[in-house]
Design a protein around this motif. Structure first.
Motif, mmCIF file in Angstrom:
data_model
loop_
_atom_site.group_PDB
_atom_site.id
_atom_site.type_symbol
_atom_site.label_atom_id
_atom_site.label_comp_id
_atom_site.label_asym_id
_atom_site.label_seq_id
_atom_site.Cartn_x
_atom_site.Cartn_y
_atom_site.Cartn_z
ATOM 1 N N UNK A 74 42.590 13.226 -22.613
ATOM 2 C CA UNK A 74 42.407 11.834 -22.183
ATOM 3 C C UNK A 74 42.052 11.713 -20.707
ATOM 4 N N UNK A 75 41.911 12.843 -19.995
ATOM 5 C CA UNK A 75 41.514 12.807 -18.587
ATOM 6 C C UNK A 75 40.076 13.255 -18.388
ATOM 7 N N UNK B 258 37.854 17.890 -26.512
ATOM 8 C CA UNK B 258 38.486 17.521 -27.782
ATOM 9 C C UNK B 258 40.004 17.447 -27.623
ATOM 10 N N UNK B 259 40.603 16.375 -28.096
ATOM 11 C CA UNK B 259 42.050 16.260 -28.062
ATOM 12 C C UNK B 259 42.692 17.188 -29.083
ATOM 13 N N UNK B 260 43.835 17.740 -28.730
ATOM 14 C CA UNK B 260 44.572 18.624 -29.631
ATOM 15 C C UNK B 260 45.639 17.815 -30.355
ATOM 16 N N UNK C 293 44.641 22.170 -34.732
ATOM 17 C CA UNK C 293 43.946 21.026 -35.324
ATOM 18 C C UNK C 293 43.556 20.079 -34.199
ATOM 19 N N UNK C 294 42.260 19.887 -34.026
ATOM 20 C CA UNK C 294 41.759 19.138 -32.873
ATOM 21 C C UNK C 294 40.810 18.023 -33.306
ATOM 22 N N UNK C 295 40.524 17.171 -32.347
ATOM 23 C CA UNK C 295 39.532 16.114 -32.524
ATOM 24 C C UNK C 295 38.177 16.727 -32.888
ATOM 25 N N UNK C 296 37.524 16.155 -33.881
ATOM 26 C CA UNK C 296 36.183 16.614 -34.245
ATOM 27 C C UNK C 296 35.159 15.905 -33.370
ATOM 28 N N UNK C 297 34.293 16.690 -32.745
ATOM 29 C CA UNK C 297 33.252 16.145 -31.877
ATOM 30 C C UNK C 297 31.914 16.212 -32.619
ATOM 31 N N UNK D 234 33.656 19.416 -22.952
ATOM 32 C CA UNK D 234 33.967 20.777 -22.534
ATOM 33 C C UNK D 234 34.848 21.414 -23.597
ATOM 34 N N UNK D 235 34.406 22.530 -24.149
ATOM 35 C CA UNK D 235 35.077 23.189 -25.264
ATOM 36 C C UNK D 235 35.768 24.474 -24.816
ATOM 37 N N UNK D 236 36.680 24.964 -25.650
ATOM 38 C CA UNK D 236 37.281 26.300 -25.512
ATOM 39 C C UNK D 236 37.909 26.524 -24.143
#
Length: 262
Positions: free
Chosen positions: A70-71, A75-77, A94-98, A183-185
């Motif tokens: 949220x900052x 993807x949110x976890x 399990x994360x937010x799907x982008x 931004x991923x990973x």
């Protein structure tokens, strides 16, 4: 991995809704899934020998969620489950799907890659700036490693890092989405030399001159002494990786950039 992934799907009360995606050297297995609570999500399973299923890389995405969800655009976890079996540890995230493609299927940008529009760069600069100012005790880089490795791979003394900030730690085009960018990973985030993330993005884009030029324009820190030091560190890291067989196509441009910096 497949059995562990299916077990995680059951534990999280999810349904697979897309093809399997295997990560680097088969260390991760991911797929789009659906759950009643979160609807469409991304499920990523990671594994390591049980004795190594701990520490910086193992906890990276979980710690990053605590600091950055949220900052910044990431993807949110939502949830995690983990277990140990057969000498291996497994963690499912399990994360937010982008619903955006990654900017590049490979960390190394291809010569014909298009250059994103200005809002993409502005968003990336803002988010990396927020990350840089965030306090953490995690380390993405150690001076002791540089003291050994820079002379070995570049034949020059290692820069002594005196300016530090928090970095994503794996900032390449395959860890950025094409539109926002997200931004991923976040496995490797932590304290690093000032300019480390821009330096890494630049190094991975050396085969795409127009993109590399835009990296330099967006991140003027690369023109400072701190940015020079960060580039030397990143070049050394990628040269070490290339010595193990990763992305050999980068060796010549990396040597060219090192010569410019020297």
């Amino acid at each position: 991995m497949t059995e562990a992934f299916n077990r995680a799907v059951d534990e999280l009360d999810a349904t697979v809704d897309g093809p399997e995606v295997w990560g680097w050297f088969g260390r991760t297995l991911s797929a789009r899934v659906c759950t009643q609570r979160y609807e469409r999500c991304w499920l990523r399973l990671m594994t390591a020998p049980a004795e190594k299923a701990t520490g910086k890389t193992w906890d990276g995405n979980l710690k990053a969620a605590e600091l950055f969800d949220l900052r910044v655009a990431k993807p949110g976890l939502y949830e995690t489950v983990e277990h140990v079996e057969g000498g291996y540890g497994y963690r499912a995230e399990l994360s937010q799907y982008i619903p955006e493609p990654v900017y590049s299927p490979s960390p190394v940008l291809s010569p014909d890659a298009a250059v994103p529009a200005a809002p993409w760069w502005e968003s990336l600069r803002t988010d990396l700036g927020a990350v840089a100012k965030t306090a953490t005790d995690r380390a993405a880089f150690r001076q002791e490693w540089a003291d050994r490795s820079v002379p070995r791979f570049l034949g020059i003394p290692a820069p002594q890092i005196s300016e530090w900030e928090t970095a994503h730690g794996d900032m390449h085009p395959a860890n950025l989405t094409a539109n926002t960018p997200y931004l991923l990973d976040w496995e490797g985030f932590g304290r690093a030399p000032v300019g480390y993330d821009p330096a890494m993005l630049l190094a991975y884009s050396l085969l795409a001159p127009a993109f590399a030029t835009r990296v330099r324009e967006t991140f003027p820190v690369l023109n400072t002494e701190a940015g020079r030091n960060a580039q030397i560190i990143v070049i050394t890291e990628l040269m070490q990786s290339a010595s193990r067989g990763d992305h050999p196509e980068l060796v010549l441009p990396l040597r060219g950039l090192a010569a410019e910096l020297a």
